[in-house]
Scaffold this active site. Sequence first.
Site, PDB file in Angstrom:
ATOM      1  N   GLY A  27       0.834  -1.179   0.000  1.00  0.00           N
ATOM      2  CA  GLY A  27       0.000   0.000   0.000  1.00  0.00           C
ATOM      3  C   GLY A  27       0.873   1.234   0.000  1.00  0.00           C
ATOM      4  N   TYR A  28       0.288   2.368  -0.324  1.00  0.00           N
ATOM      5  CA  TYR A  28       1.042   3.607  -0.496  1.00  0.00           C
ATOM      6  C   TYR A  28       0.591   4.662   0.504  1.00  0.00           C
ATOM      7  CZ  TYR A  28       3.076   1.321  -4.381  1.00  0.00           C
ATOM      8  OH  TYR A  28       3.784   0.414  -5.125  1.00  0.00           O
TER       9      TYR A  28
END
Length: 155
Positions: A27-28
Amino acid sequence: MEIERKFLVNRLPENLESYPCLHIEQGYLCTEPVVRIRRQDDSYYLTYKSGGLMAREEYNLFLTAKAYEHLRKKTDGNLITKKRYCIPWEKWTVELDIFEGCFQGLVIAEVEFSSVEEANSFVPLPWFGEDVTWSSKYHNSVMSQADPDVYRRES
């Protein structure tokens, strides 16, 4: 420095199950600059990547499972999940990513190099498709913010 080329895949290689496979979830936290968290089997990382397409700076730091889970709740956009097969080819390793979840059906092959010259002289394998190295569309950080339908391939 990460130097890599990316290709869409026309067909999967034979005996895919015989190669090592990693299960990846990432995820970012930020996409400019890229700050990513990744679970890769039982290992956890925080990664910073600079801008660029074929060559860019990359730094990885180890995380604990607890830190990963804490940060995972803070990610934005699509969670990227994929199986990565590590396929030896001559002096390189082809990282074949078979996406799952919202990007199911997308398959990308990446090859990392020690120099830009080496990357530019690489001849793609017969089962590779379109070279997407120069398209940021296929950076996972961009995909994390995109509509997954944009990546569905027509049969």
